[in-house]
Design a protein around this motif. Structure first.
Motif, mmCIF file in Angstrom:
data_model
loop_
_atom_site.group_PDB
_atom_site.id
_atom_site.type_symbol
_atom_site.label_atom_id
_atom_site.label_comp_id
_atom_site.label_asym_id
_atom_site.label_seq_id
_atom_site.Cartn_x
_atom_site.Cartn_y
_atom_site.Cartn_z
ATOM 1 N N SER A 103 -24.517 -21.582 -7.841
ATOM 2 C CA SER A 103 -24.310 -22.276 -6.725
ATOM 3 C C SER A 103 -22.692 -22.852 -5.804
ATOM 4 N N GLN A 105 -21.934 -25.597 -3.611
ATOM 5 C CA GLN A 105 -22.489 -26.560 -2.619
ATOM 6 C C GLN A 105 -21.211 -26.580 -0.968
ATOM 7 N N TYR A 112 -24.612 -30.024 4.464
ATOM 8 C CA TYR A 112 -24.606 -29.632 3.254
ATOM 9 C C TYR A 112 -25.284 -28.922 2.916
ATOM 10 N N LEU A 113 -24.827 -27.388 2.328
ATOM 11 C CA LEU A 113 -25.786 -26.120 1.893
ATOM 12 C C LEU A 113 -25.593 -25.596 0.237
ATOM 13 N N PRO A 114 -26.231 -25.844 -0.338
ATOM 14 C CA PRO A 114 -26.218 -24.956 -1.689
ATOM 15 C C PRO A 114 -26.193 -23.367 -1.409
ATOM 16 N N ALA A 115 -25.672 -22.564 -1.514
ATOM 17 C CA ALA A 115 -25.067 -21.182 -1.519
ATOM 18 C C ALA A 115 -25.154 -21.053 -3.260
ATOM 19 N N THR A 116 -26.312 -19.497 -3.523
ATOM 20 C CA THR A 116 -26.435 -19.355 -4.337
ATOM 21 C C THR A 116 -25.999 -17.207 -4.284
ATOM 22 N N VAL A 139 -31.573 -17.169 4.520
ATOM 23 C CA VAL A 139 -31.513 -18.281 4.004
ATOM 24 C C VAL A 139 -32.899 -18.803 3.457
ATOM 25 N N ARG A 141 -35.844 -20.971 1.779
ATOM 26 C CA ARG A 141 -36.451 -22.213 0.401
ATOM 27 C C ARG A 141 -37.189 -22.091 -0.580
ATOM 28 N N TYR A 143 -36.457 -24.243 -4.273
ATOM 29 C CA TYR A 143 -36.200 -25.431 -4.851
ATOM 30 C C TYR A 143 -34.881 -26.125 -3.927
ATOM 31 N N GLN A 146 -32.063 -22.854 0.627
ATOM 32 C CA GLN A 146 -30.417 -22.720 0.132
ATOM 33 C C GLN A 146 -30.344 -21.196 0.464
#
Ligand code: ADP
Ligand code: MG
Length: 714
Positions: A103, A105, A112-116, A139, A141, A143, A146
């Protein structure tokens, strides 16, 4: 006015107009960022000049047009963000100590946005804090909110500062190699387009308008960095049209030039030989044969040199048409020659032509490379004196030292075995330009024949002689091999004969091939048909041996003929009703079709056994197609579809440039349009000498090479 010279001043000039030809003389090293290492890597991709650079088209585009700020993102939407990496951490349950993904950040000033990212851990070491990245994905939802990344790319700020060509649009993806990365390629092409300036269009504006095509400059830009899908599509259409148009212009110029400069023999034959020949045939001509003979004779009577392609599937009876042409030449006081691709076939033509003409006052002479010196000397003498009316031969016919008295028609059989270049080699041999008939059984899809043979008139025999039975074609696994040979035995018991074709080993005359053939021959002779007469024919045998074997097979003394592909074309033994093709998965589709054609000439229901152990899907499709279809044209389309088209033009044989963007099956419509326009243009201005046609002339020359220079000399 004085031209400004400093580069600062030049930058303010409106873009100059350059031709692609100009760009061909500008090396890639002109671009900032291309040092020796990159130059070499580009060289490996075939890119040395700016022209090659701007026509190095992407293999696909990624749609990064939907760039969003992090604060604007909504759950469920697909989007691209441009942001900085803040930190990374592994995610997912580790497998053997390694995480399946990570992941990252992201921060872009709005949030801020986490990307997996799954399965691309090798990217991690490039994602140091503060690295700029472009991430596309959905995008979700999970956890918290993300971005599940479909693609992630680092942006090298030292190159562009902003995202430049790398985001915010359809982003081109180029086929690249180890020496140069996709991003770098994209940047360089972007620069090359800038450096190129305004690219001049060599195609006439009317043509573009008629076909609703964008100009070349826009098309090239749009194909790299499209505004949207619609633009991309019309840019592609333009480039396809462009490519086909140039080729067709070359073909049209060639046709017009030859017609204008060459005088053909005017044949005045009165049918005094042709009529009795036809009358004595053991069969009546098919309507298609009659029609085609008519077309050929019309050409031969006119002063225009005949340049005709005769297409007819295996077994459709092309030889009769050839003989009609040859006899017409003789009737008119000239000589006729027929050139075959192999000695076996030349000998066979020689035998069947001399037999068919035995009742007529016509001398038929054979000329091959393997004749003894006295034989050869006699043949050459007869050819030169005119005593030989019809000459049957191999390549030996077009070698130095062969002088005809008055060669007025040339038939080239099974053209696909010769290079296209050889079509013209007869040029210097006669007093006038001999009429030329090119025969091919390799079924060529129409699109392809318009391209490969686009400068020839075409005749098609679209009908097989009556009573032909389809060849029952069966795929036989190795386990069933003996069952297949049992069936062959039943054919032999009924008094018929069979071919057994050896698996293909590289070139047909390689030594291993001979060994394989000998082994198969031994096996058949010792184990499978110990009570039958089994013969062997391969490319390494002496001509006299080959001749003896063929004669014995024709006479029925050999019942089973084990052969390498030397029998592929044209061998005609009507009593043969079965063919076994060992290792058939190694043959090409048209080759198999040709081989199968060996057994459809007789009166018995023919059988073909394809012994195979197909290891690839392509091979399986080829073999399946053969069991399904008998029609050569249909098969050729299947073949083209399976193989892809690269192989067709890349081949030495074709004498044509590789197609970069056009695909013949897909782009048939465009081809027909481009052809019509090109032929119309050339009819108007055959050497493209009009000033507004000069750029086009240059493009055609550059595409087709030095060979076409003579077309445009005034
Ligand atoms: P290809 O087109 O493959 O070269 P050929 O000219 O060798 O075919 O002819 C195949 C066979 O068909 C030969 O045995 C020939 O004698 C025979 N043939 C040709 N024309 C006819 C016809 N009109 N009717 C019956 N048999 C024919
Ligand atoms: Mg033939």
């Amino acid at each position: 006015m004085a031209w400004p010279t400093s580069s600062a001043e030049r930058a303010y000039l409106p873009p100059e107009r350059t031709t692609l030809a100009d760009l061909r003389s500008r090396p890639v090293t002109e671009l900032p960022g291309v040092g020796p290492r990159i130059e070499a890597a580009l060289g490996d991709l075939g890119v040395a000049s700016l022209a090659e650079m701007v026509s190095y088209y992407p293999s696909r585009h990624e749609d990064l047009s939907n760039v969003k700020k992090i604060s604007e993102l909504r759950v469920g939407e697909k989007a691209t963000v441009v942001a900085r990496a803040v930190s990374t951490r592994p995610v997912g349950r580790p497998v053997r100590g390694r995480s399946p993904g990570f992941s990252v950040q992201l921060y872009d000033g709005t949030g801020y946005l986490p990307a997996t990212v799954w399965g691309r851990n090798w990217l991690l070491k490039g994602l140091l804090p503060d690295t700029r990245v472009v991430v596309s994905g959905e995008v979700q939802r999970r956890y918290g909110i993300q971005l599940v990344a479909k693609s992630i790319e680092v942006i090298e700020e030292d190159l562009d500062g902003d995202t430049g060509p790398h985001a915010g649009r359809f982003v081109p993806v180029y086929p690249v190699n180890k020496g140069i990365q996709a991003r770098r390629m994209r940047t360089l092409i972007h620069r090359a387009l800038d450096a190129a300036g305004r690219i001049l269009d060599p195609l006439p504006a009317e043509v573009l308008v008629r076909h609703n095509l964008p100009n070349l400059h826009d098309a090239i830009h749009e194909v790299h960095f499209p505004t949207d899908r619609a633009w991309l599509a019309s840019a592609m259409r333009r480039l396809i049209f462009h490519e086909l148009f140039l080729i067709q212009t070359g073909l049209a110029a060639r046709k017009v030039r030859l017609e204008a400069t060459q005088v053909g023999a005017v044949h005045t034959g009165d049918g005094s030989l042709l009529n009795p020949f036809v009358k004595e045939l053991p069969f009546g001509l098919t309507a298609a044969q009659e029609r085609v003979i008519g077309e050929v004779l019309t050409d031969m009577r006119s002063e225009k040199p005949m340049r005709r392609l005769l297409q007819g599937d295996v077994g459709s009876g092309k030889t009769v048409v050839a003989v009609a042409a040859l006899l017409t030449a003789v009737e008119s006081g000239g000589q006729g020659a027929i050139m075959a691709p192999t000695e076996v076939l030349a000998e066979q033509h020689y035998l069947s032509v001399s037999n068919a003409l035995a009742h007529l006052p016509v001398n038929v002479t054979l000329l091959t490379g393997s004749q003894s010196t006295p034989e050869r000397r006699a043949a050459l003498g007869a050819i030169e004196s005119g005593e030989a009316h019809i000459v049957v031969g191999t390549h030996a016919l077009i070698q130095k030292g062969v002088e005809f008295d008055d060669l007025s028609v040339v038939v080239v059989d099974e053209q696909h075995r010769f290079g296209v270049g050889q079509r013209t080699l007869f040029k210097e041999k006669g007093r006038t330009h001999p009429d030329t008939l090119i025969m091919t059984a390799t079924p060529i899809p129409r699109t392809l024949s318009l391209t490969l043979y686009g400068d020839l008139e075409v005749s098609i025999i679209d009908e097989l002689p009556p009573g032909r039975k389809p060849v029952e074609t069966r795929l036989v696994s190795l386990a069933e091999r003996h069952d297949a040979y049992d069936e062959v035995r039943r054919e032999l018991d009924a008094g018929r004969q069979a071919y057994v074709i050896c698996p293909l080993v590289e070139e047909s005359e390689a030594l291993e091939d001979v060994r394989a053939a000998e082994e198969l021959h031994e096996e058949l002779e010792a184990e499978i048909f110990p009570d039958r007469r089994v013969g062997l024919l391969h490319g390494r045998m002496k001509a006299t041996e080959k001749r003896a074997v063929m004669a014995a097979f024709r006479a029925g003394e050999i019942e089973v003929l084990v052969a390498t592909v030397v029998v592929e074309v044209g061998v005609d033994v009507p009593n043969a009703s079965a063919i076994v093709i060992e290792g058939s998965e190694r043959f090409g589709l048209s080759q198999l079709h040709q081989l199968r054609g060996r057994v459809l000439r007789g009166h018995h229901p023919p059988k073909c056994f394809l012994l195979a152990d197909p290891k690839t899907e392509d091979a399986e499709q080829r073999l399946e197609a053969l069991t399904k279809y008998q029609d050569g044209f249909k098969l050729s389309e299947v073949d083209l579809a399976i193989r892809g088209e690269g192989t067709l033009f890349g081949s030495r044989q074709s004498g044509m440039p590789d197609l970069k963007v056009a695909k013949l099956l897909r782009d048939m419509d465009v081809l027909v349009e481009a052809r019509r326009e090109a032929f119309a243009l050339v009819a108007d201005d055959p050497t493209l000498k009009r000033p507004d046609h000069r750029p086009l002339r240059r493009e055609v020359k550059d595409l087709l090479g030095a060979d076409v220079d003579w077309l445009f000399r005034e």
